[in-house]
Design a protein around this motif. Structure first.
Motif, mmCIF file in Angstrom:
data_model
loop_
_atom_site.group_PDB
_atom_site.id
_atom_site.type_symbol
_atom_site.label_atom_id
_atom_site.label_comp_id
_atom_site.label_asym_id
_atom_site.label_seq_id
_atom_site.Cartn_x
_atom_site.Cartn_y
_atom_site.Cartn_z
ATOM 1 N N LYS A 2 34.968 42.019 27.349
ATOM 2 C CA LYS A 2 35.907 42.658 28.272
ATOM 3 C C LYS A 2 36.129 41.811 29.522
ATOM 4 O O LYS A 2 37.254 41.696 30.008
ATOM 5 C CB LYS A 2 35.354 44.027 28.686
ATOM 6 C CG LYS A 2 36.211 45.161 28.302
ATOM 7 C CD LYS A 2 35.609 46.449 28.805
ATOM 8 C CE LYS A 2 36.149 47.579 27.953
ATOM 9 N NZ LYS A 2 35.636 48.856 28.306
ATOM 10 N N ASN A 3 35.056 41.229 30.047
ATOM 11 C CA ASN A 3 35.175 40.396 31.241
ATOM 12 C C ASN A 3 36.008 39.148 30.969
ATOM 13 O O ASN A 3 36.774 38.706 31.827
ATOM 14 C CB ASN A 3 33.794 39.996 31.766
ATOM 15 C CG ASN A 3 33.051 41.171 32.368
ATOM 16 O OD1 ASN A 3 33.643 42.172 32.741
ATOM 17 N ND2 ASN A 3 31.729 41.045 32.450
ATOM 18 N N LEU A 4 35.850 38.585 29.778
ATOM 19 C CA LEU A 4 36.634 37.404 29.429
ATOM 20 C C LEU A 4 38.114 37.749 29.287
ATOM 21 O O LEU A 4 38.981 36.978 29.726
ATOM 22 C CB LEU A 4 36.106 36.769 28.143
ATOM 23 C CG LEU A 4 34.745 36.083 28.247
ATOM 24 C CD1 LEU A 4 34.303 35.591 26.874
ATOM 25 C CD2 LEU A 4 34.796 34.940 29.235
ATOM 26 N N ILE A 5 38.411 38.890 28.698
ATOM 27 C CA ILE A 5 39.808 39.324 28.570
ATOM 28 C C ILE A 5 40.394 39.563 29.962
ATOM 29 O O ILE A 5 41.548 39.192 30.230
ATOM 30 C CB ILE A 5 39.927 40.590 27.692
ATOM 31 C CG1 ILE A 5 39.523 40.266 26.251
ATOM 32 C CG2 ILE A 5 41.321 41.183 27.754
ATOM 33 C CD1 ILE A 5 40.402 39.223 25.577
ATOM 34 N N ALA A 6 39.610 40.160 30.861
ATOM 35 C CA ALA A 6 40.078 40.374 32.239
ATOM 36 C C ALA A 6 40.345 39.033 32.924
ATOM 37 O O ALA A 6 41.338 38.891 33.657
ATOM 38 C CB ALA A 6 39.058 41.188 33.029
ATOM 39 N N LEU A 7 39.495 38.044 32.674
ATOM 40 C CA LEU A 7 39.700 36.707 33.229
ATOM 41 C C LEU A 7 40.991 36.094 32.673
ATOM 42 O O LEU A 7 41.797 35.537 33.424
ATOM 43 C CB LEU A 7 38.503 35.800 32.920
ATOM 44 C CG LEU A 7 38.653 34.333 33.326
ATOM 45 C CD1 LEU A 7 38.805 34.194 34.838
ATOM 46 C CD2 LEU A 7 37.463 33.527 32.816
ATOM 47 N N ALA A 8 41.204 36.228 31.386
ATOM 48 C CA ALA A 8 42.428 35.700 30.765
ATOM 49 C C ALA A 8 43.658 36.370 31.368
ATOM 50 O O ALA A 8 44.667 35.699 31.636
ATOM 51 C CB ALA A 8 42.379 35.900 29.249
ATOM 52 N N GLN A 9 43.600 37.659 31.586
ATOM 53 C CA GLN A 9 44.737 38.375 32.181
ATOM 54 C C GLN A 9 44.995 37.910 33.612
ATOM 55 O O GLN A 9 46.155 37.762 34.025
ATOM 56 C CB GLN A 9 44.495 39.885 32.141
ATOM 57 C CG GLN A 9 44.552 40.453 30.739
ATOM 58 C CD GLN A 9 44.101 41.904 30.669
ATOM 59 O OE1 GLN A 9 43.393 42.396 31.547
ATOM 60 N NE2 GLN A 9 44.507 42.589 29.606
ATOM 61 N N LEU A 10 43.931 37.648 34.351
ATOM 62 C CA LEU A 10 44.061 37.149 35.724
ATOM 63 C C LEU A 10 44.718 35.760 35.727
ATOM 64 O O LEU A 10 45.638 35.499 36.515
ATOM 65 C CB LEU A 10 42.690 37.098 36.398
ATOM 66 C CG LEU A 10 42.662 36.612 37.834
ATOM 67 C CD1 LEU A 10 43.365 37.595 38.755
ATOM 68 C CD2 LEU A 10 41.219 36.405 38.283
ATOM 69 N N ILE A 11 44.265 34.893 34.840
ATOM 70 C CA ILE A 11 44.855 33.552 34.725
ATOM 71 C C ILE A 11 46.316 33.656 34.317
ATOM 72 O O ILE A 11 47.180 32.962 34.871
ATOM 73 C CB ILE A 11 44.050 32.693 33.721
ATOM 74 C CG1 ILE A 11 42.654 32.402 34.263
ATOM 75 C CG2 ILE A 11 44.796 31.391 33.406
ATOM 76 C CD1 ILE A 11 41.697 31.811 33.236
#
Length: 168
Positions: free
Chosen positions: A2-11
């Protein structure tokens, strides 16, 4: 994950904002180019500074827009081959390409581009042309453009691995 997906969305959001801002720079480059052409034709005058700012704007649009282009899936692909692959095989080829080719290039250009920029900034490097502009802002765009591209590659890899994991 989930944290990685949130990071991808932020990028993705960051590069989306930067990409949309490039539209304003394209407009500025067009207006400067047209204005410069009109002044040159009507008054037989020109300025190296105005020519250079056009080049700087074009370079900035190209460099900072690359990450947005990747985010939108608009980079050139070899569709003749890719169309024959399954979605999973395409995802694996993309991930391998990012890891083996794109990330090493991005890392190399970002590291060496930083030195290229920093030396120019320290020396306050100027264009050798009369009326030319300071050079370090253009060199900084190389570093920023490749850093944003690297971030977008990380985002694309996260999304690719998430799709692969979800299908298994």
């Amino acid at each position: 994950m989930k944290n990685l997906i949130a990071l991808a969305q932020l990028i993705d959001r960051l590069n989306g904002l930067v990409g949309k801002a490039m539209g304003g720079l394209v407009l500025a480059a067009i207006l400067i180019s047209a204005g410069n052409a009109v002044v040159r034709k009507l008054f037989n005058m020109s300025s190296n500074g105005w020519l250079e700012i056009q080049w700087y704007l074009f370079g900035t649009v190209f460099l900072l827009g690359a990450a947005y282009t990747l985010r939108e899936g608009a980079h050139v692909r070899i569709d003749i081959l890719a169309s024959r692959f399954t979605p999973r095989a395409r995802a694996l080829v993309d991930a391998a390409g990012y890891l083996l080719f794109v990330l090493p290039l991005v890392g190399f250009v970002t590291v060496h581009g930083w030195e290229f920029f920093y030396l120019s900034w320290q020396a306050n490097e100027m264009s050798p042309d009369a009326g030319g502009l300071v050079r370090w802002p253009a060199k900084l765009m190389i570093v920023l453009g490749f850093a944003l591209l690297g971030l977008q590659v990380v985002s694309e890899m996260i999304k690719t691995f998430h799709r692969l994991a979800a299908k298994e």
